[in-house]
Design a protein around this motif. Structure first.
Motif, mmCIF file in Angstrom:
data_model
loop_
_atom_site.group_PDB
_atom_site.id
_atom_site.type_symbol
_atom_site.label_atom_id
_atom_site.label_comp_id
_atom_site.label_asym_id
_atom_site.label_seq_id
_atom_site.Cartn_x
_atom_site.Cartn_y
_atom_site.Cartn_z
ATOM 1 N N UNK A 110 0.874 -1.318 0.016
ATOM 2 C CA UNK A 110 -0.009 -0.099 0.235
ATOM 3 C C UNK A 110 0.748 1.318 -0.076
ATOM 4 N N UNK A 111 0.333 2.275 0.384
ATOM 5 C CA UNK A 111 1.005 3.683 0.590
ATOM 6 C C UNK A 111 0.479 4.465 1.860
ATOM 7 N N UNK A 112 1.263 5.229 2.076
ATOM 8 C CA UNK A 112 0.771 6.130 3.259
ATOM 9 C C UNK A 112 -0.315 7.047 2.901
ATOM 10 N N UNK A 113 -1.233 6.711 3.616
ATOM 11 C CA UNK A 113 -2.779 7.542 3.126
ATOM 12 C C UNK A 113 -3.609 7.856 4.605
ATOM 13 N N UNK A 114 -3.148 9.234 5.211
ATOM 14 C CA UNK A 114 -3.702 9.434 6.473
ATOM 15 C C UNK A 114 -5.517 9.517 6.394
ATOM 16 N N UNK A 115 -5.944 9.817 5.053
ATOM 17 C CA UNK A 115 -7.395 9.894 4.623
ATOM 18 C C UNK A 115 -7.746 8.660 4.906
ATOM 19 N N UNK A 116 -7.049 7.806 4.582
ATOM 20 C CA UNK A 116 -7.768 6.251 4.563
ATOM 21 C C UNK A 116 -7.149 5.485 5.818
ATOM 22 N N UNK A 117 -6.492 6.247 6.805
ATOM 23 C CA UNK A 117 -6.144 5.322 7.873
ATOM 24 C C UNK A 117 -4.804 4.640 7.751
ATOM 25 N N UNK A 118 -4.295 4.666 6.836
ATOM 26 C CA UNK A 118 -2.881 3.922 6.441
ATOM 27 C C UNK A 118 -1.765 4.737 6.754
ATOM 28 N N UNK A 119 -0.854 4.241 7.983
ATOM 29 C CA UNK A 119 0.197 4.871 8.352
ATOM 30 C C UNK A 119 1.499 4.115 8.053
ATOM 31 N N UNK A 120 2.725 4.378 8.321
ATOM 32 C CA UNK A 120 3.763 3.652 7.747
ATOM 33 C C UNK A 120 3.799 2.210 8.613
ATOM 34 N N UNK A 121 3.192 2.328 9.757
ATOM 35 C CA UNK A 121 3.385 1.033 10.520
ATOM 36 C C UNK A 121 2.550 -0.068 9.932
ATOM 37 N N UNK A 122 1.782 0.227 8.816
ATOM 38 C CA UNK A 122 1.000 -0.811 8.148
ATOM 39 C C UNK A 122 1.517 -1.226 6.916
ATOM 40 N N UNK A 123 2.753 -0.864 6.629
ATOM 41 C CA UNK A 123 3.307 -1.123 5.532
ATOM 42 C C UNK A 123 4.574 -2.019 5.837
ATOM 43 N N UNK A 124 5.079 -2.653 4.618
ATOM 44 C CA UNK A 124 6.216 -3.358 4.716
ATOM 45 C C UNK A 124 7.658 -2.746 4.990
ATOM 46 N N UNK A 125 7.580 -1.462 5.688
ATOM 47 C CA UNK A 125 8.819 -0.654 5.754
ATOM 48 C C UNK A 125 9.871 -1.561 6.467
ATOM 49 N N UNK A 126 9.534 -2.067 7.551
ATOM 50 C CA UNK A 126 10.984 -2.826 8.328
ATOM 51 C C UNK A 126 11.375 -3.690 7.401
ATOM 52 N N UNK A 127 11.030 -4.312 6.397
ATOM 53 C CA UNK A 127 11.887 -5.258 5.143
ATOM 54 C C UNK A 127 12.798 -4.454 4.568
ATOM 55 N N UNK A 128 12.772 -3.181 4.307
ATOM 56 C CA UNK A 128 13.652 -2.161 3.612
ATOM 57 C C UNK A 128 14.793 -2.317 4.513
ATOM 58 N N UNK A 156 8.853 9.446 2.964
ATOM 59 C CA UNK A 156 8.871 8.975 4.273
ATOM 60 C C UNK A 156 10.265 8.121 4.419
ATOM 61 N N UNK A 157 10.102 7.335 3.300
ATOM 62 C CA UNK A 157 11.151 5.912 3.194
ATOM 63 C C UNK A 157 12.560 6.889 3.106
ATOM 64 N N UNK A 158 12.702 7.686 2.160
ATOM 65 C CA UNK A 158 13.957 8.159 1.830
ATOM 66 C C UNK A 158 14.597 8.981 2.949
#
Length: 203
Positions: A110-128, A156-158
């Motif tokens: 997914x992608x970060x989208x505050x309007x849809x309630x999606x934050x960094x913690x819900x993405x696979x960013x730790x895998x990076x 955010x990732x950068x």
């Protein structure tokens, strides 16, 4: 709408719950299945059950797979120093169809989208970070949708990982701003991968 059978009504209810399918289309599909040999409906039903029960997520990139490690990640001919960061599996399919990319992937989910309630913690960013700590990756390519949410996710990732010894780049904007990656034509998408640009926070 009244149906002559509760069984038919239940089937229409379930089919119409799929994205992009209204009740009229669901009824047409249900009636079509009833006209087919029983084996056709059984085969369809079994394939859906297998889809839910047997499909795996690759432990390396989070792609769908029949095995713990997908065919792309296990392919020794792919360049493990180059990782393309995408939103979901449809983007992997789109890029693979260009035939222009030989690296590997990381699917964020997914992608970060505050309007849809999606934050960094819900993405696979730790895998990076895991891949960075492994020390093999030399470049991450952002191949995210050219939308505000896609740009926010890349930024955010950068910012989070820019101090690691790794290059960040972004696919060239042959993809129109506001477009979803999966709908881009293969030629434009392929050229965007080849002509990728260094990523920095001023982009």
């Amino acid at each position: 709408m009244d149906y002559p059978s509760k069984v038919l009504a239940k089937a229409v209810d379930e089919i119409s719950g799929l994205p992009g399918i209204g009740r009229k289309t669901a009824l047409r599909l249900a009636l079509h299945l009833l006209k087919q040999p029983n084996s056709r409906a059984v085969s369809l039903g079994n394939s859906l059950i297998n889809l839910v029960n047997e499909i795996k997520y690759c432990k390396e990139c989070h792609n769908f797979s029949d095995f713990d490690i997908c065919e792309i990640c296990s392919n020794e001919k792919r360049n493990g120093e180059l990782i393309c960061i995408v939103e979901d599996v449809r983007d992997v399919i789109a890029i693979e169809n260009t035939g222009k990319y030989t690296g590997k992937y990381l699917i964020l989910g997914g992608k970060i989208s505050p309007m849809e309630g999606v934050g960094p913690g819900q993405l696979n960013i730790p895998s990076i970070e895991k891949k960075l700590n492994d020390g093999q990756v030399k470049e991450f390519i952002f191949a995210l949708s050219a939308t505000m949410e896609g740009d926010t996710t890349a930024y955010y990732i950068y910012k989070k990982f820019k101090n690691f010894n790794v290059n960040f780049s972004s696919i060239a904007r042959g993809i129109s701003v506001g477009d979803e990656l999966e709908y881009a034509d293969e030629i434009s998408l392929g050229r965007s991968i080849i002509n990728r640009l260094p990523y920095n926070e001023k982009d």
